[in-house]
Design a protein around this motif. Structure first.
Motif, PDB file in Angstrom:
ATOM      1  N   UNK A  22      52.987 -47.128  25.489  1.00 33.55           N
ATOM      2  CA  UNK A  22      54.277 -47.121  24.799  1.00 33.55           C
ATOM      3  C   UNK A  22      54.134 -47.817  23.459  1.00 33.55           C
ATOM      4  N   UNK A  23      54.497 -47.068  22.421  1.00 32.71           N
ATOM      5  CA  UNK A  23      54.517 -47.622  21.068  1.00 32.71           C
ATOM      6  C   UNK A  23      55.816 -47.209  20.397  1.00 32.71           C
ATOM      7  N   UNK A  50      37.167 -55.269  30.948  1.00 28.06           N
ATOM      8  CA  UNK A  50      38.016 -54.921  29.804  1.00 28.06           C
ATOM      9  C   UNK A  50      39.203 -54.071  30.250  1.00 28.06           C
ATOM     10  N   UNK A  51      38.959 -53.120  31.142  1.00 27.23           N
ATOM     11  CA  UNK A  51      40.051 -52.275  31.636  1.00 27.23           C
ATOM     12  C   UNK A  51      41.059 -53.111  32.421  1.00 27.23           C
ATOM     13  N   UNK A  52      40.562 -53.995  33.252  1.00 25.79           N
ATOM     14  CA  UNK A  52      41.430 -54.863  34.047  1.00 25.79           C
ATOM     15  C   UNK A  52      42.286 -55.755  33.134  1.00 25.79           C
ATOM     16  N   UNK A  53      41.662 -56.320  32.111  1.00 23.43           N
ATOM     17  CA  UNK A  53      42.387 -57.166  31.158  1.00 23.43           C
ATOM     18  C   UNK A  53      43.432 -56.347  30.406  1.00 23.43           C
ATOM     19  N   UNK A  54      43.055 -55.135  30.017  1.00 21.36           N
ATOM     20  CA  UNK A  54      43.999 -54.245  29.324  1.00 21.36           C
ATOM     21  C   UNK A  54      45.218 -53.989  30.205  1.00 21.36           C
ATOM     22  N   UNK A  55      44.994 -53.678  31.478  1.00 23.06           N
ATOM     23  CA  UNK A  55      46.098 -53.405  32.392  1.00 23.06           C
ATOM     24  C   UNK A  55      46.997 -54.628  32.555  1.00 23.06           C
ATOM     25  N   UNK A  56      46.394 -55.796  32.657  1.00 24.73           N
ATOM     26  CA  UNK A  56      47.144 -57.036  32.850  1.00 24.73           C
ATOM     27  C   UNK A  56      47.982 -57.391  31.623  1.00 24.73           C
ATOM     28  N   UNK A  57      47.428 -57.158  30.438  1.00 22.35           N
ATOM     29  CA  UNK A  57      48.084 -57.562  29.190  1.00 22.35           C
ATOM     30  C   UNK A  57      48.653 -56.373  28.402  1.00 22.35           C
ATOM     31  N   UNK A  59      51.560 -54.709  28.015  1.00 30.63           N
ATOM     32  CA  UNK A  59      52.808 -54.836  27.238  1.00 30.63           C
ATOM     33  C   UNK A  59      52.600 -55.721  26.012  1.00 30.63           C
ATOM     34  N   UNK A  60      51.884 -56.794  26.203  1.00 32.28           N
ATOM     35  CA  UNK A  60      51.574 -57.730  25.125  1.00 32.28           C
ATOM     36  C   UNK A  60      50.729 -57.036  24.040  1.00 32.28           C
ATOM     37  N   UNK A  61      49.736 -56.269  24.463  1.00 33.57           N
ATOM     38  CA  UNK A  61      48.866 -55.554  23.528  1.00 33.57           C
ATOM     39  C   UNK A  61      49.629 -54.452  22.795  1.00 33.57           C
ATOM     40  N   UNK A  62      50.529 -53.770  23.493  1.00 32.20           N
ATOM     41  CA  UNK A  62      51.334 -52.732  22.846  1.00 32.20           C
ATOM     42  C   UNK A  62      52.187 -53.336  21.726  1.00 32.20           C
ATOM     43  N   UNK A  63      52.747 -54.506  21.977  1.00 34.95           N
ATOM     44  CA  UNK A  63      53.564 -55.177  20.955  1.00 34.95           C
ATOM     45  C   UNK A  63      52.694 -55.562  19.754  1.00 34.95           C
TER      46      UNK A  63
END
Length: 124
Positions: A22-23, A50-57, A59-63
């Motif tokens: 989501x962007x 890296x995939x696990x971290x991406x999934x966890x973060x 919403x934060x990364x999308x922002x």
């Protein structure tokens, strides 16, 4: 490497699966690609982490992605469409985006301590 983890993906010149991102309040379908030249190569522990971290973060990364894109170009909301998140063998994350105003020159956002944007041609 966890077999359960790898079962989420299909091998087609890299391990791939469809997901969404989501962007700017719009949900886009993208491909997650874990780089691998051969199926027997599997995925690296760095890719899995890296995939696990991406999934966890996520919403934060999308922002953060939205902020970086808007700093790069004011009309980013209307211009860029995410298409693929590549996870390099090293675990580095790279988001590919099409540019609707310039179909021949999309961009990539390289994740890191500080996100970096460059043209796809420069990255590839």
């Amino acid at each position: 490497m966890s077999e359960t983890f790898l079962n989420q993906f299909t091998f087609r010149i890299g391990w791939k699966k469809k997901e969404s991102i989501e962007l700017f309040d719009t949900e886009y379908d993208i491909i997650i690609k874990l780089k691998a030249y051969y199926e027997k190569d599997g995925v690296t522990p760095e890719q899995e982490e890296a995939y696990s971290t991406y999934q966890t973060k996520k919403k934060e990364l999308e922002k953060e992605l939205q902020e970086v894109l808007l700093q790069y170009r004011e009309d980013a909301k209307e211009s860029f469409v995410p298409t693929m998140l590549v996870i390099e063998r090293s675990g580095k994350l790279v988001l590919f985006c099409d540019d609707v105003n310039d179909p021949d020159n999309g961009i990539v956002i390289c994740f890191g301590v500080q996100m970096q944007i460059m043209l796809q041609d420069d990255y590839l």
